[in-house]
Design a protein around this motif. Structure first.
Motif, PDB file in Angstrom:
ATOM      1  N   ARG A   1       5.841  42.674  10.106  1.00 16.40           N
ATOM      2  CA  ARG A   1       4.874  43.052   9.086  1.00 16.40           C
ATOM      3  C   ARG A   1       3.701  42.025   9.096  1.00 16.40           C
ATOM      4  NH1 ARG A   1       8.379  43.741   4.137  1.00 16.40           N
ATOM      5  NH2 ARG A   1       6.653  43.223   2.866  1.00 16.40           N
TER       6      ARG A   1
ATOM      7  N   ARG B   1       0.753  43.454  15.512  1.00 14.98           N
ATOM      8  CA  ARG B   1       1.679  44.629  15.886  1.00 14.98           C
ATOM      9  C   ARG B   1       2.388  44.518  16.904  1.00 14.98           C
ATOM     10  NH1 ARG B   1      -3.812  48.952  16.845  1.00 14.98           N
ATOM     11  NH2 ARG B   1      -3.561  47.298  18.510  1.00 14.98           N
TER      12      ARG B   1
ATOM     13  N   ALA C   1      -2.663  39.709  13.146  1.00 15.37           N
ATOM     14  CA  ALA C   1      -2.396  41.488  13.171  1.00 15.37           C
ATOM     15  C   ALA C   1      -2.255  41.573  14.138  1.00 15.37           C
ATOM     16  CB  ALA C   1      -3.401  41.828  12.346  1.00 15.37           C
ATOM     17  N   TYR C   2      -2.887  41.764  15.267  1.00 13.54           N
ATOM     18  CA  TYR C   2      -2.308  41.789  16.549  1.00 13.54           C
ATOM     19  C   TYR C   2      -2.209  42.025  17.095  1.00 13.54           C
ATOM     20  CZ  TYR C   2      -3.620  43.141  21.203  1.00 13.54           C
ATOM     21  OH  TYR C   2      -3.297  43.326  22.466  1.00 13.54           O
TER      22      TYR C   2
ATOM     23  N   PHE D   1      -5.713  46.814  12.455  1.00 16.64           N
ATOM     24  CA  PHE D   1      -4.677  46.318  13.683  1.00 16.64           C
ATOM     25  C   PHE D   1      -2.918  46.329  12.758  1.00 16.64           C
ATOM     26  CE2 PHE D   1      -7.252  42.966  15.851  1.00 16.64           C
ATOM     27  CZ  PHE D   1      -8.013  44.463  17.430  1.00 16.64           C
ATOM     28  N   GLY D   2      -3.568  47.432  12.220  1.00 16.36           N
ATOM     29  CA  GLY D   2      -1.994  47.941  11.070  1.00 16.36           C
ATOM     30  C   GLY D   2      -1.715  46.575   9.921  1.00 16.36           C
ATOM     31  N   ALA D   3      -2.562  45.225   9.322  1.00 15.75           N
ATOM     32  CA  ALA D   3      -2.193  44.245   8.407  1.00 15.75           C
ATOM     33  C   ALA D   3      -2.546  45.091   7.454  1.00 15.75           C
ATOM     34  CB  ALA D   3      -2.671  43.447   8.818  1.00 15.75           C
TER      35      ALA D   3
END
Length: 322
Positions: free
Chosen positions: A99, A94, A90-91, A119-121
């Protein structure tokens, strides 16, 4: 850049190239070099503080290399993870503008799932155990075309993780300290120790350390091939692989000296010591390698320079306090 096919273990040249490729994306984690007598052990000890890596574990090395060395489709990336690999993917996704959808099992700690989302996932609970999450991840990758990043059973993952050993070796040389005679490394799926073995190739003796209740690599080496094992340990959310698979097993035969087992009680004691002595908040998996040394399960030869990898910091503070 030296390349490798999907059927071959990483060479030292490939690992050097990987280190160059990911160097500006990862942290060069420090060493804590302890004198004779530390922990009551008459050997010099080098702690590699890889828990300070981005996303809290060594997994970021493999995640960045996997994403930088392959074409990432519009659908992005996906992974199955007990937590640390998912957070790392995820990190990396990002930071590189991709994605990410991460499938986690129900046994994953809430703090690790929160880190993945931070982390935006997208984090999706994909069943009770890691195998269930992996099956859900496989189905999603097949349907969407997303790039699947395996947490251990892929050469790209192992190549990235192998840079840990290269970096450790370079740091000791820079500090004019002798190379390691032996390195203790916690084992879950085996991607880290497999990659490190491909770098050292027997020049440093690698000792894998697994919990008694989660010992896929130990069982595979005893059987002579990968086998399924049960998973029941305090460290299961990071060291909970049921089967190491063919690639890790092949890598183990290149550079791993032995694998030993430690109890959950020994892991807890190592966690407690890391916190009380150094204020290091290690998760159970991160303290597992040290547990072998502190418990006497591993007894180094006199004067041997011993390395211990402290590999993960994604612990729930409330759990650590308890």
């Amino acid at each position: 850049m030296p390349t490798q096919t999907s059927s071959e273990a990483p060479s030292q040249d490939a690992i050097r190239a990987a280190n160059t490729l990911i160097s500006r994306h990862i942290r060069r984690t420090p060493l804590l070099n302890l004198p004779h007598g530390a922990f009551g052990i008459e050997n010099p000890i080098s702690l590699k503080l890889e828990f300070l890596q981005h996303a809290g574990s060594f997994k970021s090395r493999g995640a960045f290399y996997s994403l930088l060395s392959q074409q990432v489709p519009a659908a992005g990336v996906t992974a199955a993870s007990g937590g640390n690999h998912g957070a790392a993917v995820a990190y990396a996704a990002r930071m590189l503008g991709h994605r990410a959808r991460i499938f986690v099992p129900e046994i994953s700690s809430p703090s690790k799932i929160a880190k993945i989302r931070e982390f935006g996932a997208e984090a999706v609970v994909g069943g009770a155990r890691y195998d269930d999450a992996q099956a859900a991840c496989d189905a999603y990758a097949a349907a969407s075309g997303a790039l699947k990043i395996h947490p251990f059973g892929a050469w790209a993952t192992m190549t990235g993780q192998a840079t840990t050993a290269l970096e450790w070796q370079e740091q000791l040389a820079r500090e004019e300290l002798p190379p390691l005679d032996v390195a203790l490394v916690a084992v879950g799926g085996g991607g880290l120790i497999g990659g490190m073995g491909c770098w050292w190739r027997g020049h440093t003796r690698l000792v894998g350390v697994e919990p008694e209740g989660s010992c896929a690599l130990h069982a595979a080496l005893e059987a002579g091939h990968p086998v399924d094992v049960g998973v029941d340990s305090i460290a299961a959310d990071s060291l909970g692989a049921r089967n190491v698979g063919d690639k890790v097993f092949a890598a183990a035969r290149i550079g791993i000296g032995e694998v030993m087992l430690v109890s959950d009680e020994a892991i807890r004691a190592a966690q407690k010591l890391l916190w009380s002595e150094f204020r290091i908040a290690a998760e159970p998996g991160g303290a597992t390698a040290l547990a072998a040394l502190l418990s006497g399960r591993y007894r180094p030869a006199p004067e041997a320079h011993v390395g211990v990898l402290v590999c993960g910091a994604n612990v729930d503070p409330a759990t650590l306090a308890a």
